[in-house]
Design a protein around this motif. Structure first.
Motif: not given
Ligand SMILES: [Zn+2]
Length: 352
Positions: A144, A342, A346
Motif C-alpha cells: 500500500k 489490496c 497496493g
C-alpha cells in the motif's frame, strides 16, 4: 503473458554472458566482454583457495550435542527439496533425533505443506507447524505504501526470530537449515536467501528494507519489538539461548539432482505445481516480491543466488534463465495479494 512496459524493459535488459545477472546500474554492470562485476569479483576471489567443509567437521559437532537434549536438532522444513533432504539426512544418515519445524504466514503453498506432512510421517519424526497472520499487516503496508522494501527480507527476519525462539523453547542445541552452498557461505547473518545486506548487490534493497522498518514497522505498536535486522535477530537469540545454525548441504557429498531423486523415491516428495523461481517451494508472495524487485531494482535476490550456482557449476546458465523467467499475469498477482486486502500494486480491492 503480461506485456506491459515493465515487461519489455525487463526483457530488453542485457544479461551477463557467464551467469544470469541482468545489467542494473549502479549495482550490476557488464564489462566490454559482457561479463558482470559479480562474476569478475568471484574470479578474483577464486584465486585464493577456499577452505573446504568436511563432513567429519559436521559429525564432530553433532557428536558434541547428541543425546543431551530431548531433540538433537530443530530442522527448518519448508517442503522444498533442500530442506526436505536436510530432514531426511539428519534422520537417516546422521541418526539424530530431530524436531521438524514449519512456519506458515498464510502464503505457503499446499504442495509445499503436503511435502512436509508426507516426509515427517514417512520418517517418523516429531513435527510442529506454526501458522500465524502476524505478518499480514506488514506485508499489506509494503504494497500500500509502494515501499521498495523486499518482502522476503522482512519475512526472513520474522521466521528466523521465530525459529530461534522455538529452539529456545524446546532447549534444542542445533538449528538445521536447508541452505545450499550457493545460498549461504556460513556467514554470520544467515537467511534463506543468504542476502548479505552489506554486499554491493543488496545495498539498495537493504536500505529500502531498513527504511521501511524504521518508518512503518516500529511506528506500529503491534510491531514495536520487531527486530530491525537479521543481525539483531542473531544478537537477541545468542543472549537467550546458545545454539548453532548449520546446513548439512555444506558438508554432504551429494548434488541437488542426486538428493532430489532420493527424496522423490523415499519420501514421495514432489515439485510444487506453481512457484517462483520455477521448481522452488517458495511461498506465493514470492511472485509479488520478485515482480517488484524487477520493477524497482532490475533483478531479484534469486538472480544473485542462481548466478552463484551457475558460477560454481551447480546449475547451467540456460536452466537458470528458464527458472528465473517472469511471465506473471496481473490476475495471478492480484489473487495472491487479495488476503492482504489490496491488489498486488497496493491499490484497493474494489474499483480502479
Ligand atoms: Zn555474471
Amino acid at each position: 503473458m503480461e506485456n506491459n512496459g515493465e515487461e519489455k524493459r525487463m526483457t530488453g535488459q542485457k544479461i551477463c554472458l557467464k551467469c544470469v545477472m541482468p545489467e542494473s546500474k549502479p549495482e550490476i554492470f557488464l564489462d566490454q566482454a559482457g561479463v558482470c562485476n559479480l562474476c569478475l569479483e568471484h574470479a578474483a576471489r577464486a584465486a585464493a583457495p577456499a577452505e573446504k567443509a568436511l563432513e567429519t567437521d559436521f559429525t564432530k559437532v553433532l557428536a558434541q550435542h547428541r543425546g543431551k537434549h530431548e531433540y538433537d536438532c530443530l530442522v527448518m522444513c519448508s517442503g522444498g527439496k533442500d530442506s526436505t533432504a536436510s530432514l531426511y539426512y539428519m534422520k537417516t544418515r546422521y541418526k539424530t533425533r530431530p524436531l521438524a519445524f514449519t512456519f506458515n504466514h498464510g502464503f505457503e503453498t499446499e504442495d509445499a505443506l503436503a511435502n512436509v506432512k508426507k516426509s515427517v510421517e514417512k520418517l517418523g519424526v516429531d513435527f510442529m507447524l506454526f501458522r500465524s497472520d502476524f505478518m499480514h499487516e506488514m506485508f499489506a503496508k509494503i504494497l500500500k505504501t509502494g515501499s521498495k522494501a523486499v518482502i522476503c527480507h522482512l519475512c526472513s527476519i520474522w521466521y528466523m526470530d521465530l525459529t530461534f525462539k522455538m529452539a529456545e523453547r524446546f532447549d534444542i542445541p542445533i538449528i538445521i537449515a536447508g541452505w545450499t552452498k550457493g545460498q549461504s557461505l556460513r556467514q554470520p547473518a544467515m537467511t534463506k536467501c543468504a542476502c548479505d545486506s552489506s554486499a554491493s548487490e543488496f545495498l539498495r534493497m537493504g536500505q529500502a528494507t531498513r527504511e521501511f522498518i524504521t518508518g512503518h514497522v516500529h511506528t506500529d505498536p503491534k510491531y514495536k519489538d520487531f527486530p530491525s535486522s537479521m543481525e539483531e535477530v542473531l544478537a537477541r537469540a545468542q543472549k537467550r539461548h546458545k545454539c548453532l545454525v548449520l546446513s548439512p548441504h555444506w558438508f554432504l557429498p551429494y548434488d541437488a539432482q542426486e538428493y532430489t531423486g532420493t527424496i522423490e523415491r523415499e519420501l514421495g516428495w514432489k515439485y510444487p505445481a506453481r512457484s517462483y523461481p520455477a521448481k522452488s517451494t517458495n511461498c506465493d508472495l514470492n511472485f509479488i516480491s520478485a515482480h517488484n524487485s524487477m520493477k524497482f531494482y532490475g533483478y531479484t535476490h534469486y538472480h544473485v543466488e542462481m548466478s552463484k550456482l551457475v558460477r560454481e557449476g551447480a546449475l547451467s546458465r540456460a536452466e537458470a534463465l528458464e527458472l528465473l523467467k517472469q511471465d506473471f499475469s496481473k490476475e495471478l498477482l492480484d489473487g495472491i495479494a487479495a488476503p492482504l486486502g489490496c491488489k498486488a500494486d497496493g491499490s484497493p480491492l474494489t474499483g480502479k
